[in-house]
Motif scaffolding. Structure first.
Motif, PDB file in Angstrom:
ATOM      1  N   SER A   1      -5.649   5.392  -0.683  1.00 55.47           N
ATOM      2  CA  SER A   1      -5.735   5.576  -2.156  1.00 55.47           C
ATOM      3  C   SER A   1      -4.913   6.409  -3.003  1.00 55.47           C
ATOM      4  CB  SER A   1      -7.218   6.544  -2.389  1.00 55.47           C
ATOM      5  OG  SER A   1      -6.838   7.544  -1.415  1.00 55.47           O
ATOM      6  N   SER A   2      -3.523   6.321  -2.229  1.00 57.29           N
ATOM      7  CA  SER A   2      -2.496   7.098  -2.490  1.00 57.29           C
ATOM      8  C   SER A   2      -1.541   6.532  -3.895  1.00 57.29           C
ATOM      9  CB  SER A   2      -1.622   7.502  -1.602  1.00 57.29           C
ATOM     10  OG  SER A   2      -1.052   6.411  -0.957  1.00 57.29           O
ATOM     11  N   ARG A   3      -1.971   5.181  -3.905  1.00 55.64           N
ATOM     12  CA  ARG A   3      -0.957   4.486  -4.838  1.00 55.64           C
ATOM     13  C   ARG A   3       0.405   4.335  -4.354  1.00 55.64           C
ATOM     14  NH1 ARG A   3      -3.452   6.121 -10.688  1.00 55.64           N
ATOM     15  NH2 ARG A   3      -5.437   5.296 -10.414  1.00 55.64           N
ATOM     16  N   ARG A   4       0.847   4.601  -3.188  1.00 54.81           N
ATOM     17  CA  ARG A   4       2.150   4.439  -2.779  1.00 54.81           C
ATOM     18  C   ARG A   4       2.252   3.103  -2.265  1.00 54.81           C
ATOM     19  NH1 ARG A   4       2.013   8.377   2.095  1.00 54.81           N
ATOM     20  NH2 ARG A   4      -0.091   7.104   2.360  1.00 54.81           N
ATOM     21  N   THR A   5       3.522   2.648  -2.075  1.00 58.14           N
ATOM     22  CA  THR A   5       3.654   1.383  -1.747  1.00 58.14           C
ATOM     23  C   THR A   5       4.778   1.247  -0.164  1.00 58.14           C
ATOM     24  OG1 THR A   5       5.963   0.890  -2.907  1.00 58.14           O
ATOM     25  CG2 THR A   5       3.629   0.325  -3.946  1.00 58.14           C
TER      26      THR A   5
END
Length: 180
Positions: free
Chosen positions: A124-128
């Motif tokens: 859910s962290s929106r990192r890539t």
């Protein structure tokens, strides 16, 4: 992609999407010189646009790779073997990427898992993450690590990805424990 062209048609309940599979071969140590099957992460990570004829598969230390690595220097430009647990699949992939790894293979922490592929999804962290992330059965990861420990080796040498459609003996080159 060319290297993921052979889906497994066994044991898929109707209606479920068949995974793409990606294959790699251990070249050394010789006692695990088999072709292993892995599944790419579903919605994060890069793809293999290079075929590595010989690259190191380095077990991460600590195995879960949720933070700083003790052997990060050996992961630079190589592929890391990581164990599931402790943090998200994406976090592990980012740790390996930050250490310069070309890809990460995450083995299930259930050592007796010889058939169930877990779908690795975004957290859910929106990192890539940019490097490829693959999921490996727990039994396979365990057997690779055990062989390296028995031989006192810091890494295996692998070829990845392997195009199994070009290998007539593919069935004979799978690990014997996958038939149990």
């Amino acid at each position: 992609s060319l290297w993921c062209s052979l889906p497994h048609l066994s044991r898929s309940p109707p209606g479920l999407r068949i995974h793409e599979y990606l294959y790699f071969q251990v070249l050394s140590p010789g006692d695990i010189r088999y072709i292993f099957t892995a599944t790419p992460a579903k919605d994060f990570g890069g793809v293999f646009n290079t075929r590595y004829e010989q690259i190191h598969l380095v077990p991460a230390d600590p195995p879960e790779a949720c933070g700083e690595l003790n052997n990060g220097v050996f992961i630079q430009d190589q592929i890391a073997l990581v164990e599931r647990g402790g943090c998200s699949f994406l976090s592990k992939t980012r740790v390996i990427q930050e250490h310069g790894g070309r890809a990460v293979i995450i083995a299930d922490n259930a050592y007796d898992n010889d058939s169930f592929y877990i779908e690795m999804v975004q957290d859910s962290s929106r990192r890539t993450a940019d490097i490829p992330a693959l999921f490996l059965l727990g039994r396979d990861g365990y057997m690779i690590r055990r062989s390296l420990e028995q031989h006192g080796l810091p890494w295996a040498v692998i070829s990845i990805p392997v195009n199994v459609t070009s290998i007539p003996t593919y069935e004979m080159m799978q690990p014997p424990w996958t038939f149990w």
